[in-house]
Design an enzyme around this catalytic site. Structure first.
Site, PDB file in Angstrom:
ATOM      1  N   CYS A  86       6.254   5.143  -6.391  1.00 52.16           N
ATOM      2  CA  CYS A  86       6.530   3.938  -6.921  1.00 52.16           C
ATOM      3  C   CYS A  86       5.047   2.928  -7.171  1.00 52.16           C
ATOM      4  O   CYS A  86       4.747   2.379  -8.249  1.00 52.16           O
ATOM      5  CB  CYS A  86       7.484   3.329  -6.446  1.00 52.16           C
ATOM      6  SG  CYS A  86       8.989   4.129  -6.468  1.00 52.16           S
ATOM      7  N   SER A  87       4.651   3.056  -5.959  1.00 48.86           N
ATOM      8  CA  SER A  87       3.336   2.205  -5.658  1.00 48.86           C
ATOM      9  C   SER A  87       2.033   2.926  -6.709  1.00 48.86           C
ATOM     10  O   SER A  87       1.354   1.870  -7.648  1.00 48.86           O
ATOM     11  CB  SER A  87       2.511   2.383  -4.303  1.00 48.86           C
ATOM     12  OG  SER A  87       1.633   1.516  -4.290  1.00 48.86           O
TER      13      SER A  87
END
Length: 168
Positions: free
Chosen positions: A60-61
């Protein structure tokens, strides 16, 4: 209906699946300063909506950083929104730590308005399924990707190409 797994376990998606050609559903999420944000707030712009389960995790990052890097070359007519159920404070902390400022991180934690409108709420986890939506200036959905395994990356190139098609 889209079949999605998370860590190879099937999950149930709540809400209505969005498809290309649909009018983009409205939603209300929270900005990092707890102000409500709706689809209409970016009316007249092309929207790249990047949906992640939790911004504090590796994929996600990386997804958010990738679209942040791309945002600089997409032009002023494009808004890049990253939506998750993370608290706005966590999103703000992540942005400050990562030095990411050209992507708007938005929280759907309060009432899952975005998640239900776009069919991405993973019922079993109360997280949003990884997905990408491109919405044109007239609020029509022009690109959709529901990532079938929640821990996999989306197709960045196709999403960026869909945005670039609209900027021509």
């Amino acid at each position: 209906m889209v079949n999605v797994t998370f860590k190879q376990n099937p999950v149930t998606l709540l809400g209505k699946e969005v498809t290309v050609g649909d009018k983009a559903p409205d939603f209300t999420v929270l900005s990092n300063d707890l102000k409500p944000v709706t689809l209409n707030d970016s009316k007249g712009k092309i929207r790249l909506i990047s949906v992640v389960p939790s911004i504090d995790t590796g994929v996600c990052s990386e997804q958010t950083r990738k679209f942040s890097q791309e945002a600089t070359s997409l032009g002023d007519d494009v808004e890049v929104l990253t939506i998750s159920v993370d608290l706005p404070f966590a999103q703000a902390r992540w942005g400050a730590t990562e030095g990411v400022s050209n992507v708007q991180t938005l929280s759907d934690h309060r009432d899952l308005s975005f998640g239900e409108a776009y069919g991405v709420v993973m019922k079993e986890l109360r997280l949003l399924a990884r997905s990408i939506f491109v919405v044109d200036k007239d609020d029509t959905v022009t690109y959709v990707e529901y990532v079938t395994e929640g821990t996999d990356h989306p197709d960045y190139d196709k999403a960026i190409a869909a945005v670039n098609e609209l900027t021509k």
